[in-house]
Design an enzyme around this catalytic site. Structure first.
Site, PDB file in Angstrom:
ATOM      1  N   HIS A 127      43.918  43.548  42.695  1.00  0.00           N
ATOM      2  CA  HIS A 127      45.032  42.853  42.036  1.00  0.00           C
ATOM      3  C   HIS A 127      46.066  42.808  43.112  1.00  0.00           C
ATOM      4  O   HIS A 127      46.763  43.821  43.645  1.00  0.00           O
ATOM      5  CB  HIS A 127      45.198  44.034  41.072  1.00  0.00           C
ATOM      6  CG  HIS A 127      46.561  43.412  40.180  1.00  0.00           C
ATOM      7  ND1 HIS A 127      46.482  43.231  38.970  1.00  0.00           N
ATOM      8  CD2 HIS A 127      47.704  42.874  40.735  1.00  0.00           C
ATOM      9  CE1 HIS A 127      47.698  42.858  38.301  1.00  0.00           C
ATOM     10  NE2 HIS A 127      48.623  42.531  39.402  1.00  0.00           N
ATOM     11  N   HIS A 164      49.733  40.229  44.577  1.00  0.00           N
ATOM     12  CA  HIS A 164      50.537  39.150  44.500  1.00  0.00           C
ATOM     13  C   HIS A 164      50.951  38.903  46.284  1.00  0.00           C
ATOM     14  O   HIS A 164      51.368  39.520  46.812  1.00  0.00           O
ATOM     15  CB  HIS A 164      51.684  39.577  43.786  1.00  0.00           C
ATOM     16  CG  HIS A 164      51.515  39.971  42.515  1.00  0.00           C
ATOM     17  ND1 HIS A 164      51.753  39.001  41.394  1.00  0.00           N
ATOM     18  CD2 HIS A 164      51.231  41.011  41.922  1.00  0.00           C
ATOM     19  CE1 HIS A 164      51.552  39.510  40.254  1.00  0.00           C
ATOM     20  NE2 HIS A 164      51.123  40.825  40.543  1.00  0.00           N
ATOM     21  N   ARG A 214      52.148  35.454  46.658  1.00  0.00           N
ATOM     22  CA  ARG A 214      53.273  34.373  46.439  1.00  0.00           C
ATOM     23  C   ARG A 214      52.647  33.090  47.417  1.00  0.00           C
ATOM     24  O   ARG A 214      51.699  32.846  47.235  1.00  0.00           O
ATOM     25  CB  ARG A 214      54.765  34.958  47.286  1.00  0.00           C
ATOM     26  CG  ARG A 214      55.217  36.241  46.763  1.00  0.00           C
ATOM     27  CD  ARG A 214      55.258  36.477  45.108  1.00  0.00           C
ATOM     28  NE  ARG A 214      55.967  37.682  44.801  1.00  0.00           N
ATOM     29  CZ  ARG A 214      55.673  38.355  43.726  1.00  0.00           C
ATOM     30  NH1 ARG A 214      54.931  37.932  42.636  1.00  0.00           N
ATOM     31  NH2 ARG A 214      56.378  39.396  43.443  1.00  0.00           N
ATOM     32  N   LYS A 239      43.642  35.465  34.030  1.00  0.00           N
ATOM     33  CA  LYS A 239      44.715  36.616  33.970  1.00  0.00           C
ATOM     34  C   LYS A 239      45.412  36.230  32.718  1.00  0.00           C
ATOM     35  O   LYS A 239      45.956  35.168  32.624  1.00  0.00           O
ATOM     36  CB  LYS A 239      45.708  36.406  35.188  1.00  0.00           C
ATOM     37  CG  LYS A 239      46.879  37.500  34.868  1.00  0.00           C
ATOM     38  CD  LYS A 239      46.527  38.964  35.309  1.00  0.00           C
ATOM     39  CE  LYS A 239      47.440  40.176  34.771  1.00  0.00           C
ATOM     40  NZ  LYS A 239      48.327  40.127  36.207  1.00  0.00           N
ATOM     41  N   HIS A 279      47.294  41.762  31.625  1.00  0.00           N
ATOM     42  CA  HIS A 279      48.556  42.679  31.875  1.00  0.00           C
ATOM     43  C   HIS A 279      48.749  42.975  30.631  1.00  0.00           C
ATOM     44  O   HIS A 279      49.338  42.550  29.535  1.00  0.00           O
ATOM     45  CB  HIS A 279      49.725  41.742  32.191  1.00  0.00           C
ATOM     46  CG  HIS A 279      51.057  42.637  32.624  1.00  0.00           C
ATOM     47  ND1 HIS A 279      51.791  42.864  33.560  1.00  0.00           N
ATOM     48  CD2 HIS A 279      51.743  42.945  31.591  1.00  0.00           C
ATOM     49  CE1 HIS A 279      52.746  43.711  33.542  1.00  0.00           C
ATOM     50  NE2 HIS A 279      52.908  43.647  32.010  1.00  0.00           N
ATOM     51  N   HIS A 307      46.299  47.460  36.364  1.00  0.00           N
ATOM     52  CA  HIS A 307      47.498  48.816  36.709  1.00  0.00           C
ATOM     53  C   HIS A 307      47.734  49.591  35.566  1.00  0.00           C
ATOM     54  O   HIS A 307      48.920  49.521  35.087  1.00  0.00           O
ATOM     55  CB  HIS A 307      48.813  47.805  37.294  1.00  0.00           C
ATOM     56  CG  HIS A 307      49.154  46.837  36.496  1.00  0.00           C
ATOM     57  ND1 HIS A 307      49.317  46.542  35.083  1.00  0.00           N
ATOM     58  CD2 HIS A 307      49.469  45.286  37.015  1.00  0.00           C
ATOM     59  CE1 HIS A 307      49.745  45.426  34.682  1.00  0.00           C
ATOM     60  NE2 HIS A 307      49.942  44.755  35.776  1.00  0.00           N
ATOM     61  N   ASP A 354      48.519  45.993  43.054  1.00  0.00           N
ATOM     62  CA  ASP A 354      49.647  45.164  42.449  1.00  0.00           C
ATOM     63  C   ASP A 354      50.931  45.247  43.463  1.00  0.00           C
ATOM     64  O   ASP A 354      51.942  45.121  43.057  1.00  0.00           O
ATOM     65  CB  ASP A 354      49.991  46.045  41.247  1.00  0.00           C
ATOM     66  CG  ASP A 354      50.814  44.910  40.341  1.00  0.00           C
ATOM     67  OD1 ASP A 354      50.865  43.847  40.548  1.00  0.00           O
ATOM     68  OD2 ASP A 354      51.647  45.423  39.458  1.00  0.00           O
ATOM     69  N   HIS A 380      59.352  41.272  46.752  1.00  0.00           N
ATOM     70  CA  HIS A 380      60.578  40.598  46.213  1.00  0.00           C
ATOM     71  C   HIS A 380      61.545  40.849  47.283  1.00  0.00           C
ATOM     72  O   HIS A 380      61.796  41.994  47.753  1.00  0.00           O
ATOM     73  CB  HIS A 380      61.009  40.937  44.871  1.00  0.00           C
ATOM     74  CG  HIS A 380      60.261  40.866  43.745  1.00  0.00           C
ATOM     75  ND1 HIS A 380      60.499  39.516  43.039  1.00  0.00           N
ATOM     76  CD2 HIS A 380      59.333  41.478  43.094  1.00  0.00           C
ATOM     77  CE1 HIS A 380      59.538  39.445  41.931  1.00  0.00           C
ATOM     78  NE2 HIS A 380      58.908  40.592  42.039  1.00  0.00           N
TER      79      HIS A 380
HETATM   80  O1  DOR Z   1      55.920  44.561  38.718  1.00  0.00           O
HETATM   81  C1  DOR Z   1      55.351  43.674  38.732  1.00  0.00           C
HETATM   82  N1  DOR Z   1      55.573  42.723  39.533  1.00  0.00           N
HETATM   83  N2  DOR Z   1      54.571  43.621  37.661  1.00  0.00           N
HETATM   84  C2  DOR Z   1      54.039  42.174  37.440  1.00  0.00           C
HETATM   85  O2  DOR Z   1      53.403  42.336  36.359  1.00  0.00           O
HETATM   86  C3  DOR Z   1      54.296  41.214  38.160  1.00  0.00           C
HETATM   87  C4  DOR Z   1      54.754  41.530  39.368  1.00  0.00           C
HETATM   88  C5  DOR Z   1      55.345  40.394  40.227  1.00  0.00           C
HETATM   89  O3  DOR Z   1      54.620  39.443  40.338  1.00  0.00           O
HETATM   90  O4  DOR Z   1      56.510  40.581  41.088  1.00  0.00           O
HETATM   91 ZN    ZN Z   2      50.470  42.184  39.340  1.00  0.00          ZN
END
Ligand code: DOR
Ligand code: ZN
Length: 360
Positions: free
Chosen positions: A23, A25, A27, A108, A145, A183, A256, A260
């Site tokens: 899992h 991310h 981007r 998902k 989720h 998660h 996860d 950001h």
């Molecule tokens: O904390 C999180 N950030 N939970 C999520 O489900 C999405 C993820 C994100 O894409 O930033």
């Molecule tokens: Zn996630």
């Protein structure tokens, strides 16, 4: 095999089959290029979350996104992105077969409004029963989720309420569908997964094994500890850690890791997401060591997920060394921004050795 685990605490060395992140991310664009090398340094494969803007809702979009990831790989990297489709209220059942043919491994389910870029998600899962049927037939995994979005439900209860009102009925309606509860954060989720029917598993993040909700407020508001599902009370953290420390085969690694920019986290309305890809395995090793369970780290990180997805286990190895190192205060991120990693400026006990060292 067992000799490897003779006493990692004494030898300070722990060799594992190369792990996968089930899992993640990544981007897109310059953000993708900033974070991808961290994951490639640790993992052979990762399931790439589809919550881009716009989301990855078709087989064609998943194929194009996979190619952008491959194009962004550092030279000589060996890494396989495993793609997943973002379900919406209007996902056509035929898209499932196209997805399967293009190598997509799952779909998902984001309840609409549950988290980052989930606006296009699903408002009522019953609308998708035809899609779930196709998925079960095609052998695609449903990645969930698991939180309700009703603002009247307390944010710490949303996972437990989701199990009773959405997930348990869905799993019962589709007994052949493979489901990963992503998660997980509560003992209710553990009970659902470990006590449930065949074909149900869960990912567990490093932050939910290492921190409880006090970490959100330690000496002040801590935006870099904020993710969704939000950190829970200590009893839940303990239950999760105890379960992975028992070597439960239905539980496996899914960071996860969700980058950001600092300015988006340290804001009046900060984004949800913890970035952990820089030290994922080291953080899990810390959690397993604290539970006296380093002997179960390899199955959690490198076997259980592959077995559940029906994919081969990785054949090469990585080496963890008990050697302190300090996490940088920040890393460069997209558009001149900064990324604050989990444990920024702090010392970690375990370090992942370079790949060539591990192969010796
Ligand atoms: O904390 C999180 N950030 N939970 C999520 O489900 C999405 C993820 C994100 O894409 O930033
Ligand atoms: Zn996630």
């Amino acid at each position: 095999m067992l000799a490897r685990y003779a006493d990692p605490a004494a030898t300070g060395r722990l060799s594992l089959a190369r792990p996968d992140d089930w899992h993640l991310h990544l981007r897109d664009g310059t953000a993708l290029r900033a974070v991808l090398p961290f994951t490639v340094a640790q993992f052979a494969r990762a399931i790439i979350m589809p919550n881009l803007s716009p989301p990855v809702t078709s087989a064609a979009a998943a194929t194009a996104y996979r190619q952008r990831i491959l194009d962004a790989l550092p030279p000589h990297a060996q890494f396989t992105p495993l793609m997943t489709l973002y379900l919406t209220d209007r996902t056509p059942p035929e898209e499932i077969d196209a997805a399967r043919e293009s190598g997509v491994v799952g779909c998902k389910l984001y309840p609409a409004g549950a988290t980052t870029h989930s606006e296009a998600g699903v408002t009522d899962v019953r609308r998708l029963d035809g899609v779930f049927e196709r998925m079960a037939r095609a052998g695609l995994v449903l990645q969930v989720h698991g939180e309700v979005t009703d603002p009247a439900v307390d944010v710490f209860e949303r996972e437990a309420v989701f199990i009773d009102t959405v997930l348990a009925p869905l799993a019962a309606r589709h007994p052949q569908l493979k489901i990963v509860f992503e998660h997980i954060t509560t003992h209710q989720a553990l009970q659902f997964v470990l006590g449930g029917r065949e074909g149900i598993a869960a990912t567990v993040t490093p932050q939910h094994l290492l921190m409880n909700r006090n970490a959100l407020f330690a000496g002040g508001l801590r935006p870099h500890h904020y993710c969704l599902p939000v950190l829970k009370a200590e009893e839940h953290r303990r239950a999760l850690l105890a379960a992975v420390a028992r070597g439960e085969r239905r539980l496996f690694l899914g960071t996860d890791s969700a980058p950001h920019a600092r300015r988006a986290k340290e804001a009046a309305c900060g984004c949800a997401g913890v970035f952990s890809a820089h030290a994922a395995l080291e953080l899990y090793a810390e959690a397993f060591e604290a539970a006296g369970a380093l002997q179960h780290l390899e199955a959690f990180a490198s076997h259980n997920g592959a077995d559940f997805y029906g994919l081969p286990r990785n054949r090469d190895a990585v080496l963890l060394i008990r050697e302190g190192w300090t996490v940088p205060a920040k890393y460069d991120y997209a558009d001149g921004g900064e990324l604050v990693p989990l444990r920024a400026g702090e010392t970690l006990a375990w370090r992942l050795a370079a790949r060539h060292e591990a192969a010796q």
